[in-house]
Motif scaffolding. Structure first.
Motif, mmCIF file in Angstrom:
data_model
loop_
_atom_site.group_PDB
_atom_site.id
_atom_site.type_symbol
_atom_site.label_atom_id
_atom_site.label_comp_id
_atom_site.label_asym_id
_atom_site.label_seq_id
_atom_site.Cartn_x
_atom_site.Cartn_y
_atom_site.Cartn_z
ATOM 1 N N ASN A 73 29.126 47.013 29.833
ATOM 2 C CA ASN A 73 29.331 46.118 30.807
ATOM 3 C C ASN A 73 28.088 45.079 31.086
ATOM 4 O O ASN A 73 28.219 43.890 30.861
ATOM 5 C CB ASN A 73 29.632 46.463 32.254
ATOM 6 C CG ASN A 73 31.149 47.170 32.251
ATOM 7 O OD1 ASN A 73 32.044 46.714 31.322
ATOM 8 N ND2 ASN A 73 31.247 48.267 33.060
ATOM 9 N N ARG A 190 31.600 46.368 35.996
ATOM 10 C CA ARG A 190 31.835 45.004 35.390
ATOM 11 C C ARG A 190 31.280 43.928 36.752
ATOM 12 O O ARG A 190 30.281 43.189 36.208
ATOM 13 C CB ARG A 190 33.222 44.641 35.159
ATOM 14 C CG ARG A 190 33.732 45.255 33.868
ATOM 15 C CD ARG A 190 35.330 44.964 33.832
ATOM 16 N NE ARG A 190 35.602 43.635 33.505
ATOM 17 C CZ ARG A 190 35.477 42.689 32.635
ATOM 18 N NH1 ARG A 190 35.236 43.361 31.643
ATOM 19 N NH2 ARG A 190 35.910 41.393 32.605
ATOM 20 N N LEU A 227 31.878 37.074 34.614
ATOM 21 C CA LEU A 227 33.044 37.926 34.580
ATOM 22 C C LEU A 227 34.349 37.364 33.546
ATOM 23 O O LEU A 227 34.993 38.119 32.923
ATOM 24 C CB LEU A 227 33.513 38.177 35.840
ATOM 25 C CG LEU A 227 32.887 39.133 36.872
ATOM 26 C CD1 LEU A 227 33.412 38.934 38.225
ATOM 27 C CD2 LEU A 227 32.948 40.601 36.283
ATOM 28 N N MET A 230 33.056 37.857 29.858
ATOM 29 C CA MET A 230 32.549 39.216 29.112
ATOM 30 C C MET A 230 33.269 39.764 28.153
ATOM 31 O O MET A 230 32.908 40.304 27.036
ATOM 32 C CB MET A 230 32.290 40.265 30.247
ATOM 33 C CG MET A 230 31.225 40.049 31.085
ATOM 34 S SD MET A 230 31.158 40.937 32.580
ATOM 35 C CE MET A 230 31.176 42.641 31.917
ATOM 36 N N ASP A 231 34.734 39.507 28.218
ATOM 37 C CA ASP A 231 35.602 40.239 27.172
ATOM 38 C C ASP A 231 35.555 39.594 25.791
ATOM 39 O O ASP A 231 36.118 40.156 24.751
ATOM 40 C CB ASP A 231 37.021 40.086 27.664
ATOM 41 C CG ASP A 231 37.149 41.083 28.856
ATOM 42 O OD1 ASP A 231 36.375 42.139 28.981
ATOM 43 O OD2 ASP A 231 38.196 40.884 29.592
#
Length: 238
Positions: A73, A190, A227, A230-231
């Motif tokens: 994370n 996260r 946030l 991040m993916d």
């Protein structure tokens, strides 16, 4: 006239020798860090002096955490915040540097700011002073090239996460995770990772309000951006 030329030639030779010797020192030091952990950085030593002067006891927090024991994370959050193509480039991002150059031309010649990759930030923190000028920037680029040439990307990222400032006297992910969330780097969620990554542009302000006079960053907005992105970061396999 002959005397002046002789002494000028000697002076120039000394300058060249000093510059070459400095680069050799950098090469040796970086090569050692392929197997050893940096005991401290130039920036850490400067901060220790600023905060503690000659005092033996000093509230400087730092502890080393291996790459594998740092939450994915946080790795993704840092990349979004600081350098999203770190694992693809070779140390510099020319387009970002061009934009930074144009900004500085508009503001005069006093400061070089912006456009720095994680490797460039690491070069500055490991070896250089906080002074901003074009000679220092040139040396930063040389060290950046040496870091990229000698060390792997994973090792560079590992050293960066363990050396970067996260608050007043707080250096590295181990100290930051403990200081802000009373946890370990491996256990960062996260939200916690995004919060820590949002701090990196102005870590002292994130830690203490007294340092926020010169900072123009809104941490919650930056955290939300991290946030959201991040993916999309894919970490290479160790």
């Amino acid at each position: 006239m002959f005397w002046l030329k002789t002494h000028l030639s000697y002076f120039l030779k000394c300058v060249v020798f000093g510059i070459v010797a400095m680069q050799i020192y950098f090469v040796i030091q970086i090569a050692l860090w392929s197997v050893l952990q940096p005991s401290s950085t130039a920036f850490q030593r400067a901060e220790r002096w600023r905060l503690c002067n000659w005092h033996w006891s000093c509230a400087i927090e730092s502890s080393w955490t291996p790459y594998q024991k740092i939450s994915s994370n946080l790795k993704r959050a840092i990349l979004v915040s600081e350098d999203d193509i770190f694992f693809q480039h070779h140390g510099v991002r020319l387009e970002d540097m061009q934009k930074a150059w144009e900004r500085n031309q508009q503001k005069g010649t006093q400061a070089v700011r912006g456009g720095s990759t994680i490797t460039q930030q690491l070069a500055k923190n490991l070896f250089l002073s906080a002074e901003k000028n074009y000679f220092r920037k040139a040396q930063e680029l040389v060290i950046t090239g040496l870091l990229e040439l000698i060390l792997s990307k994973q090792r560079l990222f590992e050293i960066y996460m363990n050396a970067v400032e996260w608050g007043e006297g707080i250096f590295g992910v181990g100290a930051a995770a403990q200081h802000y969330f009373v946890t370990t780097p491996a256990a960062l969620s996260r939200d916690q990772a995004a919060a820590l990554a949002s701090a990196l542009p102005a870590p002292k302000c994130f830690d203490k309000i007294k340092y926020c006079r010169k900072a123009s960053i809104h941490f919650p907005t930056r955290q939300a951006f991290i946030l959201e992105n991040m993916d999309r970061i894919v970490l290479p396999r160790p």
